[in-house]
Design an enzyme around this catalytic site. Structure first.
Site, mmCIF file in Angstrom:
data_model
loop_
_atom_site.group_PDB
_atom_site.id
_atom_site.type_symbol
_atom_site.label_atom_id
_atom_site.label_comp_id
_atom_site.label_asym_id
_atom_site.label_seq_id
_atom_site.Cartn_x
_atom_site.Cartn_y
_atom_site.Cartn_z
ATOM 1 N N TYR A 142 85.107 53.700 25.383
ATOM 2 C CA TYR A 142 84.990 53.168 24.026
ATOM 3 C C TYR A 142 84.153 51.894 23.969
ATOM 4 O O TYR A 142 83.558 51.595 22.936
ATOM 5 C CB TYR A 142 86.381 52.869 23.451
ATOM 6 C CG TYR A 142 87.067 54.074 22.856
ATOM 7 C CD1 TYR A 142 87.402 55.166 23.645
ATOM 8 C CD2 TYR A 142 87.389 54.117 21.504
ATOM 9 C CE1 TYR A 142 88.041 56.257 23.104
ATOM 10 C CE2 TYR A 142 88.033 55.206 20.953
ATOM 11 C CZ TYR A 142 88.360 56.283 21.762
ATOM 12 O OH TYR A 142 88.984 57.373 21.217
ATOM 13 N N LYS A 193 91.775 60.742 36.665
ATOM 14 C CA LYS A 193 90.970 61.868 37.154
ATOM 15 C C LYS A 193 90.389 61.410 38.489
ATOM 16 O O LYS A 193 89.170 61.363 38.702
ATOM 17 C CB LYS A 193 89.885 62.206 36.115
ATOM 18 C CG LYS A 193 89.082 63.452 36.413
ATOM 19 C CD LYS A 193 89.855 64.746 36.233
ATOM 20 C CE LYS A 193 89.014 65.936 36.684
ATOM 21 N NZ LYS A 193 89.769 67.192 36.742
ATOM 22 N N ASP A 225 93.849 66.679 33.552
ATOM 23 C CA ASP A 225 93.836 68.090 33.128
ATOM 24 C C ASP A 225 95.209 68.720 33.345
ATOM 25 O O ASP A 225 95.725 69.461 32.511
ATOM 26 C CB ASP A 225 92.724 68.891 33.839
ATOM 27 C CG ASP A 225 92.668 68.656 35.338
ATOM 28 O OD1 ASP A 225 93.384 67.765 35.840
ATOM 29 O OD2 ASP A 225 91.902 69.375 36.026
ATOM 30 N N ASP A 249 93.758 58.748 24.095
ATOM 31 C CA ASP A 249 93.427 59.210 22.753
ATOM 32 C C ASP A 249 93.741 60.699 22.643
ATOM 33 O O ASP A 249 94.398 61.158 21.710
ATOM 34 C CB ASP A 249 91.932 58.956 22.475
ATOM 35 C CG ASP A 249 91.519 59.424 21.090
ATOM 36 O OD1 ASP A 249 92.259 59.152 20.127
ATOM 37 O OD2 ASP A 249 90.450 60.057 20.975
ATOM 38 N N ASP A 253 97.321 62.737 20.843
ATOM 39 C CA ASP A 253 97.266 63.765 19.793
ATOM 40 C C ASP A 253 98.028 65.012 20.240
ATOM 41 O O ASP A 253 98.734 65.646 19.464
ATOM 42 C CB ASP A 253 95.809 64.161 19.480
ATOM 43 C CG ASP A 253 95.231 63.350 18.311
ATOM 44 O OD1 ASP A 253 95.683 62.201 18.104
ATOM 45 O OD2 ASP A 253 94.328 63.855 17.614
HETATM 46 C C1 IPM Z 1 93.097 56.877 17.315
HETATM 47 C C2 IPM Z 1 91.871 57.320 16.587
HETATM 48 C C3 IPM Z 1 90.778 56.297 16.816
HETATM 49 C C4 IPM Z 1 90.468 56.273 18.291
HETATM 50 C C5 IPM Z 1 89.515 56.511 15.983
HETATM 51 C C6 IPM Z 1 89.795 56.546 14.511
HETATM 52 C C7 IPM Z 1 88.484 55.457 16.279
HETATM 53 O O1 IPM Z 1 91.513 58.586 16.986
HETATM 54 O O2 IPM Z 1 93.579 55.758 17.061
HETATM 55 O O3 IPM Z 1 93.597 57.641 18.149
HETATM 56 O O4 IPM Z 1 89.708 57.118 18.788
HETATM 57 O O5 IPM Z 1 91.006 55.418 18.989
HETATM 58 MG MG MG Z 2 92.903 59.520 18.288
#
Ligand code: IPM
Ligand code: MG
Length: 429
Positions: A142, A193, A225, A249, A253
């Protein structure tokens, strides 16, 4: 009475709707427990680009620095897809994280009993899941340098991002991992990794060294993975996960599925002097402005704010229970102060009534239903009716909505009166 200053940055899309509901919870806590929260607010992300030409103004950053905590909604949306990369709405959030030195991102994922059957995964797999993803937030791909696109005369191009970590950066997030694991079930999984990336090899070496200071915590190293697979195969084997920015990240999710819905996941970003709290879901442009966004993640983010920035452990517990037990949340979020309504002119005022269903609602004991459709596509959310037991809305990709009756009444709202009162959120009247 101490007054705590909280900066709210609703941002774009459903960020505006869910933060309005979260503010109600703050006011409920304030009234009930005699705290004083001075809220300041500003626009960020796409809204700030439209108005000021930048996703994060220096004034906004200064306001955050002066606050005791920041409550953030979400930023971005298709409207700004064509904005140059370095000026996108997301850059505002990334700049805030970096400027406030928020290197530790805590994302708890717990399987909510009432959503067990909503998960695309089998009950036997998700039931009992209770894990914490700790994501490094200010390093890695990032922010690594060099970054950018080289364009060649013949029309070809080459783009570069750099995954870089110093041992100091790894050490501090590893310590966060061990400290958090120590307060949980004392099992830390470090995800990397290391079979391919030298950055990961350093990561593994440093985490292993830091482990010596935490002999009471069991450490294991898992390749990313493999972790992605294990999360949906045996999620209950995880307790605390610590990992670098991009892996975190993605995995967080994935972990959202274990909670039944993306709309349930809060987060805390810590490290610097001021903590930032935000729901993990994004701006969900597809449902923004329709008043059906689920504010539970934002409300649970308020609980994390109370816990980590203001040291209000008990109040945090109460709000958390509200997030998990509908009727209590209803009381916490039930205030309809005009000033906490969506701002006129934002487009959300037209959807006022529906937008407030959940913060208003995770369930009204008396009322028929409160909806909480999950933000984002293909979502699930919960809809509760005290009379009918727990129901669930599942949104299909074709936008049709399925109304599913969950088993019995053992979900959000099924608490006897006295118990709901004892469980805190009920005390928020
Ligand atoms: C998160 C989001 C952010 C990230 C985006 C919106 C920049 O996906 O907070 O997980 O990638 O960190
Ligand atoms: Mg995210």
């Amino acid at each position: 009475m101490t007054a705590y200053s909280i900066a709210t940055l609703p941002g774009d899309g459903i960020g505006v709707e869910v933060i309005a509901e979260a503010e109600k919870v703050l006011h409920a806590v304030e009234r009930r427990y005699g705290h004083r929260f001075a809220l300041t607010t500003d626009i960020v992300g796409g809204a700030a680009i439209d108005r000021f030409g930048t996703a994060l103004r220096p004034e906004t950053l200064a306001m955050c620095r002066k606050s005791d905590a920041v409550l953030f909604g979400a930023v971005g949306g298709p409207k700004w897809d064509d904005v140059a990369h370095e000026r996108r709405p997301e850059r505002g959030l990334l700049a805030l994280r970096k400027e406030l030195d928020l290197y530790a991102n805590l994302r708890p994922a717990k399987c909510f009993p009432m959503l067990v059957d909503a998960s695309p995964l089998k009950r036997s797999i998700v039931e009992g899941t209770d894990l914490m993803v700790i994501r490094e937030l200010t390093g890695g791909l990032y922010f690594g340098e060099p970054r950018g696109v080289e364009r060649f005369a013949d029309g070809r191009a080459r783009a570069v991002n750099t995954m870089a970590y110093t041992s100091r950066e790894i050490e501090r997030i590893a310590r966060t991992g061990f400290e958090v694991a120590r307060k949980r079930r004392k099992r830390l999984t470090s995800v990397d990794k290391a079979n391919v990336l030298v950055v990961s090899q350093l990561w593994r070496d440093v985490v292993t060294r830091i482990a010596r200071d935490y002999p009471d915590v069991t450490l294991e190293h898992v390749l990313v993975d493999n972790c992605a697979m294990a999360l949906v195969q045996r999620p209950t084997q995880f307790d605390t996960i610590v990992t670098e920015n991009t892996f975190g990240d993605i995995l967080s999710d994935e972990a959202a599925i274990l909670a039944g819905s993306m709309g349930m996941l809060p987060s805390a970003s810590l490290g610097g002097a001021v903590g930032l709290y935000e729901p993990v879901h994004g701006t969900a442009p597809d449902i923004a402005g329709r008043g059906i966004a689920n504010p539970i993640a934002a409300i649970l983010s308020v609980a994390m704010l109370l816990r980590y920035s203001l040291n209000m452990e008990k109040d945090a517990d109460r709000v958390e229970r509200a997030g998990q037990h509908g009727d209590a949340a209803e009381r916490a979020g039930g205030d309809r102060r005009p000033e906490t309504r969506p701002k006129p002119g934002t487009g959300f005022d037209k959807h006022d009534v529906a937008a407030q269903k959940i913060g208003q609602s995770l369930a009204d004991r008396q009322s028929k239903a409160g909806t909480a459709e999950a933000p984002g596509g293909g979502g699930v959310g919960l809809l509760k009716s005290a009379e009918d037991g727990c129901r669930l809305l599942r949104r299909h990709p074709d936008s049709s909505i399925e109304d599913i009756e969950l088993q019995g009444r053992d979900g959000v709202g099924d608490m006897p009166d006295d118990e709901s009162n004892a469980s805190g959120l009920g005390e928020l009247e």
